[in-house]
Scaffold this motif. Sequence first.
Motif, mmCIF file in Angstrom:
data_model
loop_
_atom_site.group_PDB
_atom_site.id
_atom_site.type_symbol
_atom_site.label_atom_id
_atom_site.label_comp_id
_atom_site.label_asym_id
_atom_site.label_seq_id
_atom_site.Cartn_x
_atom_site.Cartn_y
_atom_site.Cartn_z
ATOM 1 N N ASN A 1 0.803 -1.227 0.000
ATOM 2 C CA ASN A 1 0.000 0.000 0.000
ATOM 3 C C ASN A 1 0.832 1.270 0.000
ATOM 4 O OD1 ASN A 1 -2.499 -1.304 -0.039
ATOM 5 N ND2 ASN A 1 -2.550 -1.529 2.186
ATOM 6 N N LEU A 2 2.142 1.135 0.092
ATOM 7 C CA LEU A 2 2.993 2.313 0.010
ATOM 8 C C LEU A 2 2.968 2.877 -1.408
ATOM 9 C CD1 LEU A 2 6.097 1.105 2.068
ATOM 10 C CD2 LEU A 2 4.442 2.855 2.757
ATOM 11 N N ASP A 3 3.007 4.202 -1.506
ATOM 12 C CA ASP A 3 3.056 4.847 -2.815
ATOM 13 C C ASP A 3 4.464 4.772 -3.388
ATOM 14 O OD1 ASP A 3 0.368 5.574 -2.693
ATOM 15 O OD2 ASP A 3 0.843 7.446 -1.636
ATOM 16 N N GLU A 4 4.546 4.933 -4.694
ATOM 17 C CA GLU A 4 5.851 4.922 -5.347
ATOM 18 C C GLU A 4 6.764 5.991 -4.775
ATOM 19 O OE1 GLU A 4 7.231 5.772 -9.851
ATOM 20 O OE2 GLU A 4 5.725 4.196 -9.619
ATOM 21 N N ASP A 5 6.177 7.130 -4.392
ATOM 22 C CA ASP A 5 6.971 8.239 -3.849
ATOM 23 C C ASP A 5 7.493 7.946 -2.451
ATOM 24 O OD1 ASP A 5 6.535 9.642 -6.168
ATOM 25 O OD2 ASP A 5 4.896 10.850 -5.343
ATOM 26 N N ASP A 6 6.945 6.918 -1.785
ATOM 27 C CA ASP A 6 7.405 6.568 -0.439
ATOM 28 C C ASP A 6 8.788 5.914 -0.456
ATOM 29 O OD1 ASP A 6 5.151 7.493 0.943
ATOM 30 O OD2 ASP A 6 4.053 5.662 0.493
ATOM 31 N N PHE A 7 9.161 5.369 -1.600
ATOM 32 C CA PHE A 7 10.454 4.693 -1.723
ATOM 33 C C PHE A 7 11.502 5.644 -2.288
ATOM 34 C CE2 PHE A 7 7.555 1.110 -1.675
ATOM 35 C CZ PHE A 7 8.232 0.177 -0.919
ATOM 36 N N LYS A 8 12.745 5.410 -1.905
ATOM 37 C CA LYS A 8 13.874 6.171 -2.449
ATOM 38 C C LYS A 8 14.866 5.205 -3.080
ATOM 39 C CE LYS A 8 13.654 10.072 0.760
ATOM 40 N NZ LYS A 8 14.410 10.897 1.747
ATOM 41 N N ARG A 9 15.487 5.642 -4.160
ATOM 42 C CA ARG A 9 16.509 4.832 -4.786
ATOM 43 C C ARG A 9 17.604 4.517 -3.782
ATOM 44 N NH1 ARG A 9 18.597 5.118 -9.603
ATOM 45 N NH2 ARG A 9 20.159 3.810 -8.587
ATOM 46 N N ALA A 10 17.987 3.247 -3.712
ATOM 47 C CA ALA A 10 19.036 2.834 -2.797
ATOM 48 C C ALA A 10 20.396 3.080 -3.423
ATOM 49 C CB ALA A 10 18.884 1.356 -2.450
ATOM 50 N N GLY A 11 21.355 3.450 -2.599
ATOM 51 C CA GLY A 11 22.709 3.682 -3.074
ATOM 52 C C GLY A 11 23.691 2.792 -2.338
ATOM 53 N N ILE A 12 24.958 3.079 -2.521
ATOM 54 C CA ILE A 12 26.017 2.349 -1.830
ATOM 55 C C ILE A 12 26.817 3.341 -0.998
ATOM 56 C CG2 ILE A 12 26.151 0.514 -3.540
ATOM 57 C CD1 ILE A 12 28.550 1.908 -4.761
ATOM 58 N N GLY A 13 27.365 2.847 0.118
ATOM 59 C CA GLY A 13 28.103 3.730 1.015
ATOM 60 C C GLY A 13 27.163 4.455 1.959
ATOM 61 N N ARG A 14 27.744 5.100 2.964
ATOM 62 C CA ARG A 14 26.948 5.824 3.946
ATOM 63 C C ARG A 14 27.513 7.222 4.119
ATOM 64 N NH1 ARG A 14 25.013 2.364 9.035
ATOM 65 N NH2 ARG A 14 23.193 3.647 8.656
ATOM 66 N N GLU A 15 26.607 8.152 4.460
ATOM 67 C CA GLU A 15 26.969 9.532 4.757
ATOM 68 C C GLU A 15 27.775 10.144 3.616
ATOM 69 O OE1 GLU A 15 28.784 9.306 8.601
ATOM 70 O OE2 GLU A 15 26.889 8.859 9.611
ATOM 71 N N GLN A 16 29.012 10.607 3.868
ATOM 72 C CA GLN A 16 29.773 11.299 2.831
ATOM 73 C C GLN A 16 30.127 10.396 1.655
ATOM 74 O OE1 GLN A 16 30.531 11.278 6.031
ATOM 75 N NE2 GLN A 16 30.774 13.391 6.809
ATOM 76 N N ASP A 17 30.141 9.075 1.867
ATOM 77 C CA ASP A 17 30.518 8.143 0.809
ATOM 78 C C ASP A 17 29.317 7.630 0.016
ATOM 79 O OD1 ASP A 17 33.219 8.279 1.504
ATOM 80 O OD2 ASP A 17 32.963 6.747 3.047
ATOM 81 N N PHE A 18 28.107 8.127 0.323
ATOM 82 C CA PHE A 18 26.901 7.630 -0.339
ATOM 83 C C PHE A 18 26.882 8.037 -1.803
ATOM 84 C CE2 PHE A 18 22.541 8.138 -1.792
ATOM 85 C CZ PHE A 18 21.984 6.927 -1.442
ATOM 86 N N GLN A 19 26.490 7.079 -2.674
ATOM 87 C CA GLN A 19 26.339 7.375 -4.097
ATOM 88 C C GLN A 19 25.378 6.381 -4.724
ATOM 89 O OE1 GLN A 19 29.728 6.191 -6.669
ATOM 90 N NE2 GLN A 19 30.768 5.582 -4.774
ATOM 91 N N LEU A 20 24.713 6.807 -5.799
ATOM 92 C CA LEU A 20 23.867 5.920 -6.582
ATOM 93 C C LEU A 20 24.721 5.255 -7.646
ATOM 94 C CD1 LEU A 20 20.744 8.217 -7.101
ATOM 95 C CD2 LEU A 20 21.034 6.406 -5.397
ATOM 96 N N ASN A 21 24.484 3.965 -7.876
ATOM 97 C CA ASN A 21 25.270 3.236 -8.859
ATOM 98 C C ASN A 21 24.396 2.143 -9.472
ATOM 99 O OD1 ASN A 21 27.073 1.552 -10.270
ATOM 100 N ND2 ASN A 21 28.782 2.127 -8.936
ATOM 101 N N ASN A 22 23.908 2.398 -10.706
ATOM 102 C CA ASN A 22 22.993 1.464 -11.357
ATOM 103 C C ASN A 22 23.639 0.136 -11.713
ATOM 104 O OD1 ASN A 22 20.608 2.947 -11.336
ATOM 105 N ND2 ASN A 22 21.134 4.047 -13.210
ATOM 106 N N THR A 23 24.964 0.093 -11.756
ATOM 107 C CA THR A 23 25.633 -1.166 -12.101
ATOM 108 C C THR A 23 25.772 -2.077 -10.891
ATOM 109 O OG1 THR A 23 27.868 -0.312 -11.711
ATOM 110 C CG2 THR A 23 26.926 0.028 -13.918
#
Length: 212
Positions: free
Chosen positions: A45-67
Amino acid sequence: MKPLIHPTEATYDYIADAIADKGYCVLPQLLHANLNNALQQRVMNLDEDDFKRAGIGREQDFQLNNTVRRDETRWLTLDNSIDKAYLDQMAEFRLAMNRRLFMGLFDYEAHYAHYAPGAFYKKHVDAFKGESNRVLTTVLYLNPEWQEADGGQLFIYAADSDTVIESVNPNFGCFVIFLSEQFPHEVVKSYRDRYSIAGWFRLHDPLQAPLI
């Protein structure tokens, strides 16, 4: 929602023995069926907007990586009754493991994960030695009538190896526990919408406030 305690002391004994012996445990079901059903309805029942793209790393090292990964996540919170019922159950689990294994587990963080068709998460570890206070990973699967051909399996690898020691189909109610630092793992490409709750028991870090 009032938590419905399903695990017995014998179940906790079995899990603790498996973790002590081989470092991981896969159960066809751990929680009460009513709680599994409520969590499945909640995530659906969650809306699509409730989710966020997951990335790798935490805090300053966080980044999105589709591969590397293409899943979406949403953190569980105590202000939702269904989320709280699950978190309360994991608090019981934490105490049970601490009594049996003396792991010093301090708190727990968890998020819903959605893998849309075509999504995956390449081989990785949840915690690098000496760099994280995550010590025990859990995964609860929320996918009724999942078929082998739907993909989305969890591969657990032997430490420092490309050998798959366990392949887990993300069947509804299946619960997986493993030592975060020890086991590389991978979510292979899913061919239908795949839902789960990923969580981590952590050690106390006085410099880091709990996320939930």
